[in-house]
Write an enzyme that holds these catalytic residues in place. Sequence first.
Site, PDB file in Angstrom:
ATOM      1  N   LYS A  63       0.838  -1.204   0.000  1.00  0.00           N
ATOM      2  CA  LYS A  63       0.000   0.000   0.000  1.00  0.00           C
ATOM      3  C   LYS A  63       0.878   1.261   0.000  1.00  0.00           C
ATOM      4  O   LYS A  63       2.099   1.158  -0.102  1.00  0.00           O
ATOM      5  CB  LYS A  63      -0.967  -0.043   1.183  1.00  0.00           C
ATOM      6  CG  LYS A  63      -1.821  -1.326   1.251  1.00  0.00           C
ATOM      7  CD  LYS A  63      -2.877  -1.399   0.158  1.00  0.00           C
ATOM      8  CE  LYS A  63      -3.479  -2.783  -0.027  1.00  0.00           C
ATOM      9  NZ  LYS A  63      -4.354  -3.265   1.038  1.00  0.00           N
TER      10      LYS A  63
HETATM   11  C1  LIG Z   1      -5.325  -4.335   1.445  1.00  0.00           C
HETATM   12  C2  LIG Z   1      -6.792  -4.177   1.474  1.00  0.00           C
HETATM   13  C3  LIG Z   1      -7.564  -4.487   2.596  1.00  0.00           C
HETATM   14  C4  LIG Z   1      -7.012  -5.212   3.788  1.00  0.00           C
HETATM   15  O1  LIG Z   1      -5.947  -4.582   4.377  1.00  0.00           O
HETATM   16  P1  LIG Z   1      -4.916  -5.463   5.238  1.00  0.00           P
HETATM   17  O2  LIG Z   1      -4.090  -4.411   5.896  1.00  0.00           O
HETATM   18  O3  LIG Z   1      -4.145  -6.308   4.271  1.00  0.00           O
HETATM   19  O4  LIG Z   1      -5.700  -6.256   6.209  1.00  0.00           O
HETATM   20  C5  LIG Z   1      -8.916  -4.203   2.562  1.00  0.00           C
HETATM   21  N1  LIG Z   1      -9.495  -3.653   1.488  1.00  0.00           N
HETATM   22  C6  LIG Z   1      -8.787  -3.358   0.379  1.00  0.00           C
HETATM   23  C7  LIG Z   1      -9.485  -2.745  -0.774  1.00  0.00           C
HETATM   24  C8  LIG Z   1      -7.427  -3.632   0.339  1.00  0.00           C
HETATM   25  O5  LIG Z   1      -6.735  -3.382  -0.782  1.00  0.00           O
END
Ligand SMILES: *Cc1c(COP(=O)(O)O)cnc(C)c1O
Length: 386
Positions: free
Chosen positions: A188
């Site tokens: 991210k």
């Molecule tokens: C990455 C992601 C999540 C979950 O986040 P984590 O930190 O991996 O638990 C939820 N929704 C979307 C759209 C994501 O890309």
Amino acid sequence: MIPYGHQDLDDSDIEAVVDVLRSDWLTQGPAIGEFERRVAAYCGSRHAVAVNSGTSALHLACLAAGVGPGDTVWTTPNTFVASANCALYCGATIDFVDIDPRSYNLCPNRLEDKLACAARAGNLPKAVIPVHFAGQPCDIDALRALSAKYGFCLIEDACHAFGAGYRGRPVGRGCGSGLAVFSFHPVKIITTGEGGVAVTDDERIYRKLLLLRTHGITRDGFEAADAESGPWYYEQQALGFNYRLTDLQAALGISQLKRADSMVARRRELAARYDRALASLPVTTPVQGAVGLSSWHLYVIRLHLDALRKSRLEVFNALRTAGIGVNVHYIPVHLQPYFRKRGFKPGDFPVAEQYYREAITLPLYSGLADAQQDFVIETLGGILLN
Ligand SMILES: *Cc1c(COP(=O)(O)O)cnc(C)c1O
């Protein structure tokens, strides 16, 4: 292999984590509060609660919004499964709203139609979870207006959209009694290893998030409670979880946050380079709306399969063979076996399904060098035009 996404760490990030290792606090120390204050300031929200993943933040957001058994929650099929699972964790039922064919975000017009039907049938959703897909904000004002009209809680899954803008303001600002949720997974925009945060302006929601993050336990407000209680006293008032972030992670987050703007700026620069370089190829590049400024978590192209002699799988495999770690975002959630068992089937959300058949995610992250991106562009061109 050039991956599709990668963390961007420098020496100052590493030093920040090592400093915590040499301190007295490994978890729930001073770095957590500071990280939360800085995230809230960055997003322009009143409160931020840091937790151990974006998924945990979505779960707590649903609980804080009052989602429970008997309720329905709607989200988009074009997302990671966590956007739907968070409602199921609460015992609620999940349903989906198809996407807009240009932005790939949950379509606000379809949402409005579905809400009008649900209002007539008396089964309005308790919460709606739009996703700012790839970092491009949904039409947030339109969604907030629908939330006010129909009385559902708006939980923005902003896991892709840290640092994104909407009408000149940061994503996360003006949530009111709704929430926005960010993920700090390594692919991210900024990372804490694993981690996430929920932001809100609502004091009551904020208190619930804090309580549920730590087992439902609170130590606040007992100073003068009664003769039995002393400084050791705490109460479990709800069934919560251990969703705490560590101070190690928060320190990494504070350090990353200092470079968030420059990392997003680099992603925007790379996205613009892709846009220019791919314009003459038989692909659709991401269409950006007029009121949003994407944080560019993902760069997704759609293949013009009619104009190609290759299938999506062949293009994908050729790129992987050339050392380019392309990916596909997302398999529509309702087509996962777990959701099919709950009654969903192919054809339920045709726009998301058609999008999925043509989509390929190209490498995009702040550490991607121009020369690496040029290699991706040249290789893709060679594969598509042969
Ligand atoms: C990455 C992601 C999540 C979950 O986040 P984590 O930190 O991996 O638990 C939820 N929704 C979307 C759209 C994501 O890309």
